[in-house]
Write a protein that holds these residues in place. Structure first.
Motif, PDB file in Angstrom:
ATOM      1  N   VAL A 174      40.749  23.203 -20.847  1.00 57.95           N
ATOM      2  CA  VAL A 174      39.535  23.871 -20.495  1.00 57.95           C
ATOM      3  C   VAL A 174      39.483  25.040 -19.735  1.00 57.95           C
ATOM      4  CG1 VAL A 174      37.646  23.037 -19.077  1.00 57.95           C
ATOM      5  CG2 VAL A 174      38.250  21.582 -20.991  1.00 57.95           C
ATOM      6  N   SER A 175      40.619  25.049 -18.767  1.00 59.79           N
ATOM      7  CA  SER A 175      40.790  26.180 -17.869  1.00 59.79           C
ATOM      8  C   SER A 175      41.069  27.213 -18.886  1.00 59.79           C
ATOM      9  CB  SER A 175      42.036  25.866 -17.095  1.00 59.79           C
ATOM     10  OG  SER A 175      42.177  26.836 -16.072  1.00 59.79           O
TER      11      SER A 175
ATOM     12  N   PHE B 143      32.955  21.566 -13.477  1.00 58.78           N
ATOM     13  CA  PHE B 143      32.314  20.790 -12.576  1.00 58.78           C
ATOM     14  C   PHE B 143      31.166  21.572 -12.257  1.00 58.78           C
ATOM     15  CE2 PHE B 143      31.371  19.487  -8.018  1.00 58.78           C
ATOM     16  CZ  PHE B 143      31.260  18.270  -8.501  1.00 58.78           C
ATOM     17  N   ASP B 144      31.126  22.841 -11.669  1.00 60.01           N
ATOM     18  CA  ASP B 144      30.225  23.328 -11.116  1.00 60.01           C
ATOM     19  C   ASP B 144      29.076  24.092 -12.317  1.00 60.01           C
ATOM     20  OD1 ASP B 144      30.510  23.276  -8.278  1.00 60.01           O
ATOM     21  OD2 ASP B 144      32.244  24.698  -8.732  1.00 60.01           O
TER      22      ASP B 144
ATOM     23  N   SER C  94      26.749  20.169 -21.140  1.00 57.99           N
ATOM     24  CA  SER C  94      27.741  20.190 -20.139  1.00 57.99           C
ATOM     25  C   SER C  94      28.418  19.039 -19.332  1.00 57.99           C
ATOM     26  CB  SER C  94      27.071  21.295 -18.904  1.00 57.99           C
ATOM     27  OG  SER C  94      26.107  20.737 -18.418  1.00 57.99           O
ATOM     28  N   TYR C  95      27.398  18.064 -19.595  1.00 56.04           N
ATOM     29  CA  TYR C  95      27.825  16.711 -19.026  1.00 56.04           C
ATOM     30  C   TYR C  95      28.873  16.078 -19.673  1.00 56.04           C
ATOM     31  CZ  TYR C  95      27.726  11.815 -17.821  1.00 56.04           C
ATOM     32  OH  TYR C  95      28.343  10.543 -17.597  1.00 56.04           O
TER      33      TYR C  95
ATOM     34  N   HIS D 182      34.376  14.360 -21.170  1.00 54.18           N
ATOM     35  CA  HIS D 182      35.332  14.500 -21.825  1.00 54.18           C
ATOM     36  C   HIS D 182      36.699  15.041 -20.800  1.00 54.18           C
ATOM     37  CE1 HIS D 182      33.592  13.012 -25.481  1.00 54.18           C
ATOM     38  NE2 HIS D 182      32.809  14.094 -25.603  1.00 54.18           N
ATOM     39  N   TYR D 183      36.484  16.075 -20.070  1.00 52.15           N
ATOM     40  CA  TYR D 183      37.422  16.819 -19.244  1.00 52.15           C
ATOM     41  C   TYR D 183      38.184  15.583 -18.414  1.00 52.15           C
ATOM     42  CZ  TYR D 183      39.642  19.696 -15.574  1.00 52.15           C
ATOM     43  OH  TYR D 183      40.279  19.922 -14.651  1.00 52.15           O
ATOM     44  N   GLN D 184      37.118  14.727 -17.774  1.00 52.78           N
ATOM     45  CA  GLN D 184      37.713  13.694 -16.725  1.00 52.78           C
ATOM     46  C   GLN D 184      38.414  12.753 -17.554  1.00 52.78           C
ATOM     47  OE1 GLN D 184      33.886  12.493 -14.956  1.00 52.78           O
ATOM     48  NE2 GLN D 184      35.014  12.950 -13.046  1.00 52.78           N
ATOM     49  N   ALA D 185      38.102  12.578 -18.819  1.00 50.82           N
ATOM     50  CA  ALA D 185      39.020  11.556 -19.558  1.00 50.82           C
ATOM     51  C   ALA D 185      40.136  12.058 -20.064  1.00 50.82           C
ATOM     52  CB  ALA D 185      38.177  10.955 -20.659  1.00 50.82           C
ATOM     53  N   GLY D 186      40.459  13.299 -19.967  1.00 51.78           N
ATOM     54  CA  GLY D 186      41.670  14.019 -20.249  1.00 51.78           C
ATOM     55  C   GLY D 186      41.648  14.531 -21.845  1.00 51.78           C
ATOM     56  N   ASP D 187      40.449  14.520 -22.309  1.00 56.75           N
ATOM     57  CA  ASP D 187      40.518  15.086 -23.774  1.00 56.75           C
ATOM     58  C   ASP D 187      39.943  16.374 -23.973  1.00 56.75           C
ATOM     59  OD1 ASP D 187      39.981  15.545 -26.299  1.00 56.75           O
ATOM     60  OD2 ASP D 187      39.409  13.277 -26.560  1.00 56.75           O
ATOM     61  N   HIS D 188      40.758  17.243 -23.514  1.00 55.37           N
ATOM     62  CA  HIS D 188      40.436  18.835 -23.615  1.00 55.37           C
ATOM     63  C   HIS D 188      39.767  19.242 -24.758  1.00 55.37           C
ATOM     64  CE1 HIS D 188      42.117  20.266 -19.621  1.00 55.37           C
ATOM     65  NE2 HIS D 188      42.479  19.007 -19.732  1.00 55.37           N
TER      66      HIS D 188
END
Length: 280
Positions: A5-6, A205-206, A255-256, A261-267
Motif C-alpha cells: 500500500v505504501s 488511515f488519514d 477507503s474504509y 484490508h490493510y489492517q488485515a495485512g492483505d495489501h
C-alpha cells in the motif's frame, strides 16, 4: 516483490505531481495578461495563487491561477467585474477562447489554460485581503486571503512531515478522476484543517478519516481556518452537491474497505479498493 500500500501511494503521488516545467507555458502568458488588464482597467499587482502556488497541483488537471488586484472602485455586482475583465482580455487575445468561470476568467491559450481571479483590495491590517467573486452567489462577493491561506497550509504541512499537502493532492486526484463537482480549494482547506488535529500522517488511515469527516459534515461550507476570510463553499449549486455527496459516500466506503484490508495485512485487496477509489 509484491506491491505494498505504501509503494502504491508513492507511485500515485509521483504520477500526479506536476513538474515545474509543465507550467512554463502558462507563466509565459502572465506578463501579457497583466499588461492588458493594467492598460484597460488598472492593476496594482498580479501574482500566482492556488494549488500550484501551494504545491498541491495535479498533473493534467491544475491550471496556473493568478489573482489580479484591480484599481478603481468595487462595483455592486461581481459579475460586472468578471465581464469587464473578460472583455478586456478578449480585445487583446483575439484567437483565444476566454470565458467566465466564477471566481475566475479562464483563458484557453493554444498551449495551456490560465485562470485570472480578479479582485479588489479588502484589507491590509491582517495581511493582503481581497474581495473576489463568490462562485456560490451570482453577483456576490467573498473575502479571501490567499497568502494567509498558503501560510496556514504550509505550517500544518511542516508539522506533519508533508502529510497535509500529500492528503490534499490525493483528495484532488479523487475529485478529478471520479469527476466530482466539488471545489479543489475546499478539499485542500479541509485536508489541512483535518491534519491540523493530527500528530503524524499515515496515508491510508488519514485518507479514510478525512473523507469520512467531509462526508459527516455534509459538504457544508467551512469557516476560514485563518479566521480572516469568507467561508469556503464546497459546491456551486445544490444539484452539484447532491452528485458530490453520492460520490463521496462511495469514496468513504471504498477507503474504509481499503483500510480494513490493510489492517488485515492483505495489501493486494487494499490496493484493489484504492484503484477503485481513484479510478486507476
Amino acid at each position: 516483490m509484491a506491491e505494498t500500500v505504501s509503494s502504491w501511494f508513492a507511485s500515485l503521488n509521483s504520477l500526479y505531481t506536476p513538474l515545474s516545467s509543465h507550467f512554463d507555458a502558462a507563466k509565459s502568458h502572465k506578463d501579457s495578461v497583466e499588461a492588458r488588464l493594467n492598460y484597460v482597467i488598472g492593476v496594482y499587482r498580479m501574482f500566482e495563487i492556488g494549488s500550484l502556488r501551494h504545491g498541491t497541483g495535479i498533473w493534467r488537471h491544475s491550471d496556473a491561477d493568478y489573482l489580479a488586484s484591480l484599481k478603481g472602485g468595487r462595483p455592486q455586482s461581481s459579475t460586472t467585474m468578471l465581464n469587464k475583465v473578460r472583455d478586456a482580455l478578449i480585445g487583446r487575445f483575439l484567437n483565444t477562447t476566454i470565458s467566465v468561470r466564477s471566481p475566475a476568467v479562464v483563458c484557453r491559450f493554444s498551449d495551456c489554460e490560465v485562470e485570472v481571479v480578479p479582485g479588489y483590495v479588502a484589507d491590509t491590517t491582517n495581511g493582503p485581503g481581497y474581495w473576489i467573486a463568490d462562485p456560490a452567489s451570482t453577483g456576490g462577493w467573498m473575502k479571501t486571503y490567499p497568502e494567509a491561506h498558503n501560510d496556514f497550509v504550509n505550517s500544518v504541512n511542516k508539522k506533519v512531515g508533508g502529510g497535509a499537502k500529500t492528503l490534499a493532492r490525493q483528495l484532488k486526484v479523487w475529485k478529478y478522476e471520479r469527476d466530482v463537482p466539488v471545489s479543489s480549494c475546499y478539499l485542500e482547506m479541509r485536508a489541512a484543517k483535518y491534519m491540523e488535529g493530527q500528530q503524524s500522517y499515515v496515508s491510508i488511515f488519514d485518507l479514510y478519516l478525512s473523507l469520512s469527516s467531509i462526508y459527516s459534515a455534509n459538504l457544508a461550507a467551512m469557516n476560514d481556518p485563518t479566521g480572516l476570510g469568507s467561508r469556503f463553499t464546497a459546491c456551486s449549486s445544490d444539484a452539484a452537491k447532491t452528485v458530490a455527496l453520492s460520490k463521496l459516500s462511495t469514496a468513504v466506503s471504498r477507503s474504509y474497505r481499503a483500510f480494513d484490508h490493510y489492517q488485515a495485512g492483505d495489501h493486494a485487496k487494499s490496493i484493489g479498493q484504492l484503484k477503485l477509489l481513484f479510478n486507476r
